[in-house]
Design a protein around this motif. Structure first.
Motif, PDB file in Angstrom:
ATOM      1  N   TYR A 188     -21.012  17.746 -17.108  1.00 15.49           N
ATOM      2  CA  TYR A 188     -21.061  17.424 -15.680  1.00 15.49           C
ATOM      3  C   TYR A 188     -20.444  18.546 -14.849  1.00 15.49           C
ATOM      4  CZ  TYR A 188     -22.721  12.595 -16.120  1.00 15.49           C
ATOM      5  OH  TYR A 188     -23.489  11.481 -16.349  1.00 15.49           O
ATOM      6  N   MET A 189     -19.346  19.121 -15.328  1.00 20.04           N
ATOM      7  CA  MET A 189     -18.709  20.213 -14.601  1.00 20.04           C
ATOM      8  C   MET A 189     -19.613  21.441 -14.518  1.00 20.04           C
ATOM      9  SD  MET A 189     -14.724  20.106 -15.827  1.00 20.04           S
ATOM     10  CE  MET A 189     -14.365  21.560 -14.838  1.00 20.04           C
ATOM     11  N   SER A 244     -16.729  12.617 -25.420  1.00 16.89           N
ATOM     12  CA  SER A 244     -16.385  12.376 -24.017  1.00 16.89           C
ATOM     13  C   SER A 244     -16.047  13.675 -23.299  1.00 16.89           C
ATOM     14  CB  SER A 244     -15.203  11.408 -23.926  1.00 16.89           C
ATOM     15  OG  SER A 244     -14.079  11.925 -24.620  1.00 16.89           O
ATOM     16  N   GLU A 245     -15.395  14.608 -24.032  1.00 15.46           N
ATOM     17  CA  GLU A 245     -15.072  15.904 -23.442  1.00 15.46           C
ATOM     18  C   GLU A 245     -16.324  16.744 -23.252  1.00 15.46           C
ATOM     19  OE1 GLU A 245     -12.821  19.295 -22.139  1.00 15.46           O
ATOM     20  OE2 GLU A 245     -12.571  17.120 -22.062  1.00 15.46           O
ATOM     21  N   THR A 248     -19.285  15.589 -22.584  1.00 19.43           N
ATOM     22  CA  THR A 248     -19.951  15.032 -21.408  1.00 19.43           C
ATOM     23  C   THR A 248     -19.256  15.496 -20.132  1.00 19.43           C
ATOM     24  OG1 THR A 248     -20.761  13.099 -22.615  1.00 19.43           O
ATOM     25  CG2 THR A 248     -20.567  12.887 -20.222  1.00 19.43           C
ATOM     26  N   ARG A 249     -17.924  15.478 -20.132  1.00 21.69           N
ATOM     27  CA  ARG A 249     -17.192  15.930 -18.951  1.00 21.69           C
ATOM     28  C   ARG A 249     -17.504  17.387 -18.637  1.00 21.69           C
ATOM     29  NH1 ARG A 249     -12.868  18.679 -17.300  1.00 21.69           N
ATOM     30  NH2 ARG A 249     -12.456  19.453 -19.405  1.00 21.69           N
ATOM     31  N   ARG A 250     -17.509  18.226 -19.671  1.00 24.80           N
ATOM     32  CA  ARG A 250     -17.820  19.640 -19.462  1.00 24.80           C
ATOM     33  C   ARG A 250     -19.251  19.821 -18.965  1.00 24.80           C
ATOM     34  NH1 ARG A 250     -15.305  23.269 -24.416  1.00 24.80           N
ATOM     35  NH2 ARG A 250     -13.185  22.372 -24.449  1.00 24.80           N
TER      36      ARG A 250
END
Length: 272
Positions: free
Chosen positions: A163-164, A156-157, A159-161
């Motif tokens: 997108y960022m 999940s982290e 994926t978040r990174r």
């Protein structure tokens, strides 16, 4: 070792096939090219000590990811430099060994070298904006962050990174796409790119030229480092040297001809 000797060493490493690319030796040769007066033996001794400690942890049947993180961050005190992130020493492997802190990719070089000496299957991941490691475990591959004391980065982290960093959903949502391993040559080139970008921003054109030259020696088939050599030399006012570098770029890749030709004409106008 003189700088000329360091360049010969880098050129010889650049000719190595990928499976035989000596990761730590290449990083040390880059450091000696930047400052030939230094002694690499303390760094090699620390690498040997880290190897001994990691082997001992693995013999106690610790999980590979925990053993690697505990050895590198706990025993060897390697960590990311949060305070002076852009300091040039953070991208210099001998300085990283001495200071025990650095950029993600510089720390990653040490993790990769020590992990492999102990039989771990660990590779670099050319993640946008932040270099990561991929380690194979009994439960499948895991992502490790060498900048954050080797901690596991959850999907999940990742994926978040992603997108960022501006990746689209078709990539950011696919774990296998985010953890594609990169080759060791690319790891060292990324490290030198870090040095080049910071040096150009600081208008330290001499340092920029040296880092671009190292990329040219380590990846002799690529024309792009020579374009950066030319940019740095132009910044130094070494226009004849800039023209020579641009000619090397054109000779290596016809695809570079348009950009290199335009740059050559601009530099030539300054010479006249």
């Amino acid at each position: 070792m003189t700088r000329d000797e360091a360049e010969k060493t880098l050129a010889a490493i650049g000719e190595q096939a990928e499976g035989r690319f000596p990761l730590l030796d290449a990083a040390i040769a880059c450091s000696l090219h930047e400052d030939p007066t230094r002694d690499p033996e303390p760094a090699r001794a620390l690498a040997a000590e880290a190897t001994r400690r990691l082997k001992a942890r693995l013999e106690r049947v610790e999980s590979p990811e925990e053993a690697l993180a505990e050895t590198m961050a706990g025993d060897m005190r390697l960590a990311g430099d949060l305070i002076t992130y852009d300091h040039p020493d953070n991208a210099d492997i001998l300085s990283v060994f001495e200071r025990r802190k650095g950029l993600p990719v510089a720390l990653g070089v040490i993790y990769l070298e020590i992990g492999r000496r102990c039989g771990l299957q660990v590779r670099g991941v050319d993640f946008p904006g932040h270099f990561l490691l991929r380690i194979e475990t009994g439960e499948g591959p895991l992502a490790l962050d060498p900048f954050s004391e080797g901690r596991v980065v959850l999907p999940s982290e990742l994926t978040r990174r992603a997108y960022m960093a501006g990746l689209t959903s078709d990539v950011a949502e696919r774990l296998e796409a985010l953890m594609v391993p990169t080759d060791d040559r690319s790891v060292i080139l990324r490290l030198q790119n870090n040095i080049y970008a910071r040096a150009i921003q600081a208008r330290d054109f001499a340092r920029a030229e040296r880092s671009a030259m190292r990329r040219a020696l380590l990846d002799p088939a690529d024309h792009r480092p020579w374009l950066d050599v030319a940019t740095a030399r132009e910044g130094l006012g070494a226009l004849a040297g800039a023209l020579e570098a641009l000619a090397r770029a054109q000779a290596l890749d016809g695809g570079a001809a348009v950009a290199a030709r335009a740059a050559r004409e601009r530099v030539r106008m300054r010479l006249n």
